[in-house]
Design a protein around this motif. Structure first.
Motif, short mmCIF file in Angstrom:
data_model
loop_
_atom_site.label_atom_id
_atom_site.label_comp_id
_atom_site.label_asym_id
_atom_site.label_seq_id
_atom_site.Cartn_x
_atom_site.Cartn_y
_atom_site.Cartn_z
N TYR A 62 -66.49 39.34 10.91
CA TYR A 62 -66.27 39.84 9.57
C TYR A 62 -64.80 40.22 9.46
O TYR A 62 -64.29 41.01 10.25
CB TYR A 62 -67.17 41.05 9.31
N THR A 63 -64.12 39.67 8.46
CA THR A 63 -62.68 39.88 8.29
C THR A 63 -62.45 41.00 7.31
O THR A 63 -63.17 41.11 6.30
CB THR A 63 -62.03 38.60 7.78
N PHE A 64 -61.42 41.82 7.58
CA PHE A 64 -61.13 42.96 6.73
C PHE A 64 -59.81 42.78 6.00
O PHE A 64 -58.86 42.18 6.53
CB PHE A 64 -61.06 44.24 7.55
N GLY A 65 -59.76 43.31 4.79
CA GLY A 65 -58.50 43.44 4.10
C GLY A 65 -57.65 44.50 4.78
O GLY A 65 -58.12 45.22 5.66
N SER A 66 -56.40 44.61 4.33
CA SER A 66 -55.46 45.52 4.98
C SER A 66 -55.71 46.98 4.63
O SER A 66 -55.12 47.87 5.25
CB SER A 66 -54.03 45.13 4.62
N GLY A 67 -56.59 47.24 3.67
CA GLY A 67 -56.95 48.61 3.36
C GLY A 67 -56.11 49.24 2.27
O GLY A 67 -54.96 48.85 2.05
N LEU A 127 -73.04 45.27 8.65
CA LEU A 127 -72.53 45.85 9.90
C LEU A 127 -72.61 47.38 9.87
O LEU A 127 -72.24 47.99 8.86
CB LEU A 127 -71.07 45.45 10.14
N LEU A 131 -61.65 49.76 2.47
CA LEU A 131 -61.43 48.39 2.95
C LEU A 131 -62.47 47.45 2.38
O LEU A 131 -63.65 47.79 2.32
CB LEU A 131 -61.51 48.32 4.48
N PHE A 168 -68.01 42.94 1.15
CA PHE A 168 -68.44 44.31 1.36
C PHE A 168 -67.28 45.27 1.09
O PHE A 168 -66.12 44.92 1.25
CB PHE A 168 -68.90 44.51 2.81
N ALA A 201 -55.94 47.63 9.56
CA ALA A 201 -57.33 47.23 9.42
C ALA A 201 -57.89 46.77 10.77
O ALA A 201 -57.13 46.35 11.65
CB ALA A 201 -57.44 46.10 8.40
N PRO A 202 -59.20 46.84 10.94
CA PRO A 202 -59.81 46.33 12.17
C PRO A 202 -59.61 44.81 12.29
O PRO A 202 -59.68 44.09 11.28
CB PRO A 202 -61.29 46.66 12.00
N TYR A 240 -64.33 45.23 17.57
CA TYR A 240 -63.10 45.16 16.79
C TYR A 240 -62.05 46.05 17.44
O TYR A 240 -62.36 47.07 18.07
CB TYR A 240 -63.33 45.65 15.35
N PHE A 283 -70.64 43.07 17.38
CA PHE A 283 -69.22 42.75 17.26
C PHE A 283 -68.37 43.84 17.92
O PHE A 283 -68.76 45.02 17.93
CB PHE A 283 -68.82 42.70 15.77
#
Lengths: 108, 113
Positions: free
Chosen positions: B102-107, A96, B92, B33, A42-43, A35, A33
């Protein structure tokens, strides 16, 4: 263990092309991936390669060679808003592992 | 792709206290995660939050320090316990999807003083 290497920093001019390389040595491989991460954010997902070859998405392209443990992200027609950190991440099974990131600075 | 709501977005905490971070997803997801990103560094996986069972921790991270809950397929919490200044970091949450990345939260930006 996982070893993912990418350059620390790159600088380019607005409108130019930049190529960010990523080499990896990992215990397993289920895809790679890329990013983008702006400072303080955030990424965000850019691309995913699981088979060898080039994936193109607008101004961004990503290439993978599994036999060489190598990928690159190509950013074309650079814009000021492309100044960010670019993270290479390898998926092993479902997890990851991230490289340290490449900070790209776009200059006018 | 999934939308993740993470809170708090930032906090300043006294050493020795604990902070619980929450992540809410707008759809049911199997894989969830928790990551840590220390200043100027990349992301390090803390653990995988498993629904209905104990979280799976990565080397260097333990349940006593980072207890995780995952009561259902849309929600998880991470607690940073007995904090020290070394815990100052961005935390995160992330959900996994092959097609969308893979999607991330805003932290959560945590500062321990």
């Amino acid at each position: 263990g996982q070893n993912i290497d990418q350059p620390t920093e790159m600088t380019a001019t607005e409108g130019a092309i930049v190529q960010i390389n990523c080499t990896y040595q990992t215990s397993g491989f289920n895809g790679l991936f890329w990013y983008q991460q702006h400072a303080g954010e955030a990424p965000t997902f850019l691309s995913y390669n699981v088979l060898d070859g080039l994936e193109e998405k607008g101004r961004f392209s990503s290439f993978l060679s599994r036999s060489k443990g190598y990928s690159y992200l190509l950013l074309k027609e650079l814009q000021m808003k492309d100044s960010a950190s670019y993270l290479c991440a390898v998926r092993d099974d479902y997890k990851l592992s991230f490289g340290a990131g490449t900070t790209v600075t776009v200059r006018a | 792709s999934a939308v993740i709501s993470q809170k708090p977005s930032r906090d300043i905490c006294q050493r020795g206290t604990s902070l619980t971070i929450q992540c809410q997803v707008d759809s049911q997801v199997t894989m969830m995660f928790w990551y840590r990103q220390q200043p100027g560094q990349s992301l390090t996986l803390i653990a995988t939050a498993n629904q209905g069972s104990e979280a799976t921790y990565e080397s260097g991270f333990v349940i006593d320090k980072f207890p995780i809950s995952r009561p259902n397929l849309t929600f998880s919490t991470l607690t940073v316990s007995n904090m020290s200044p070394e815990d100052s970091s961005i935390y995160l949450c992330s959900v996994g999807s092959e097609s969308d990345g893979y999607t991330f939260g805003s932290g959560t930006r945590l500062t321990v003083v």
